[in-house]
Scaffold this motif. Sequence first.
Motif, PDB file in Angstrom:
ATOM      1  N   ASP A  19       0.829  -1.205   0.000  1.00  0.00           N
ATOM      2  CA  ASP A  19       0.000   0.000   0.000  1.00  0.00           C
ATOM      3  C   ASP A  19       0.861   1.252   0.000  1.00  0.00           C
ATOM      4  O   ASP A  19       1.967   1.252   0.556  1.00  0.00           O
TER       5      ASP A  19
ATOM      6  N   THR B 193      -6.090   6.474   4.550  1.00  0.00           N
ATOM      7  CA  THR B 193      -6.942   5.326   4.276  1.00  0.00           C
ATOM      8  C   THR B 193      -8.347   5.801   3.949  1.00  0.00           C
ATOM      9  O   THR B 193      -8.903   6.645   4.661  1.00  0.00           O
TER      10      THR B 193
ATOM     11  N   THR C 119     -13.793   1.852   0.572  1.00  0.00           N
ATOM     12  CA  THR C 119     -14.198   1.531  -0.795  1.00  0.00           C
ATOM     13  C   THR C 119     -15.627   1.010  -0.857  1.00  0.00           C
ATOM     14  O   THR C 119     -16.131   0.746  -1.948  1.00  0.00           O
TER      15      THR C 119
ATOM     16  N   GLU D  73      -8.751   1.231   1.175  1.00  0.00           N
ATOM     17  CA  GLU D  73      -7.499   1.330   0.449  1.00  0.00           C
ATOM     18  C   GLU D  73      -6.756   2.586   0.894  1.00  0.00           C
ATOM     19  O   GLU D  73      -7.356   3.507   1.438  1.00  0.00           O
ATOM     20  N   ARG D  74      -5.466   2.569   0.673  1.00  0.00           N
ATOM     21  CA  ARG D  74      -4.658   3.745   0.964  1.00  0.00           C
ATOM     22  C   ARG D  74      -4.361   4.485  -0.329  1.00  0.00           C
ATOM     23  O   ARG D  74      -4.052   3.877  -1.345  1.00  0.00           O
ATOM     24  N   ARG D  75      -4.435   5.800  -0.253  1.00  0.00           N
ATOM     25  CA  ARG D  75      -4.124   6.632  -1.402  1.00  0.00           C
ATOM     26  C   ARG D  75      -2.692   7.147  -1.293  1.00  0.00           C
ATOM     27  O   ARG D  75      -2.178   7.319  -0.181  1.00  0.00           O
TER      28      ARG D  75
ATOM     29  N   ARG E 216      -1.850  12.492  -3.359  1.00  0.00           N
ATOM     30  CA  ARG E 216      -3.262  12.609  -3.717  1.00  0.00           C
ATOM     31  C   ARG E 216      -4.166  12.718  -2.499  1.00  0.00           C
ATOM     32  O   ARG E 216      -5.382  12.730  -2.628  1.00  0.00           O
ATOM     33  N   ALA E 217      -3.568  12.803  -1.316  1.00  0.00           N
ATOM     34  CA  ALA E 217      -4.367  12.797  -0.088  1.00  0.00           C
ATOM     35  C   ALA E 217      -5.349  13.956  -0.061  1.00  0.00           C
ATOM     36  O   ALA E 217      -6.497  13.807   0.359  1.00  0.00           O
TER      37      ALA E 217
ATOM     38  N   ALA F  64      -8.704  13.477  -2.001  1.00  0.00           N
ATOM     39  CA  ALA F  64      -9.730  12.527  -1.557  1.00  0.00           C
ATOM     40  C   ALA F  64     -10.865  13.276  -0.905  1.00  0.00           C
ATOM     41  O   ALA F  64     -10.718  13.866   0.155  1.00  0.00           O
TER      42      ALA F  64
END
Length: 321
Positions: free
Chosen positions: A158, A163, A166, A298-300, A304-305, A308
């Motif tokens: 990851d 986090t 989904t 899922e972790r980004r 890109r945090a 989100a």
Amino acid sequence: MRRICAVNRIVGQVSDTLLRRLALASIIANVGIVVTGGAVRLTASGLGCPTWPRCTDDSYVTTPEMGVYGVIEFGNRMLTFAVGLIALATLLAVLAHRPRRRGLVPLAVAVFLGIPAQAVIGGITVLTNLNPWVVGLHFLASMAVIAAAYALWRRIGDPDGPTVATVPTPLRTLARITTGVSVAVLVIGTWVTGSGPHAGDHGAARNGLDPESISQVHADAVFLLIGLSVALIFAFRAVGAQRATRAAIVLIAVELGQGVIGFVQYFTHVPALLVGAHMLGSCLVLLATLSVQWSTRERRPVTRASQATPADAATPVPVTA
């Protein structure tokens, strides 16, 4: 300068690959020692080495007089060192990785420390003449180490960003309930084992539970688990969560295979070979359950945090767990 940066990126990628392979090796090794530990019990070799940490009062290794039972028990003890070396190598690789991924360190430490803790519990089982409750705890400790090793393996793959969920919150709750029931099935399974004929030694005590009654409780828990798993498949499919749906399908397949083994071994008076296969199946059920749990989030990537954005229930939203 660009070449240096490119080399650093390649080194980082290789290191991540190495970490993931070591973590996978740790999972396999810990599952393997569960199976070999089952072989010790199923061959009545649980007291092949009648004391701990030595094999006898005067020797750390088995002696010819102890025969094949001593060899089997001592061999399983030696495998603990091999599993520990893999865990140590994984921990050292995590610590040496640059940049340091702090989220991996606690998991690698948990796996590494869990192995000697599990070995100590194994020693207590010998010192208590294979007390069935301690034997069950010994198995569950191995399950905990496997769970930590699996979490480490998935976490390595990851990114290190936030986090996000989904699937909607109710489905995450359903997945957690399924995980809890799966753990309960494992626990009750140790009670069934403790009431059955494979004690690890011909003179070892049983837990006093009625084998037929506790087997029925175990079967009821399995039916509940299968029902929840089927519900997860339809629920995940309804919200378009393809990865979670695939994980749930794998889980139900593993559960059905494990259930068939369980029923066959019960109606054939628990032959040792099927009991061993059932122990392997228990490990696979745990891993498949964890896979479902992992698929609900899922972790980004860190970059890109900030992009989100929480939306409605069907859109990935930040989670804290």
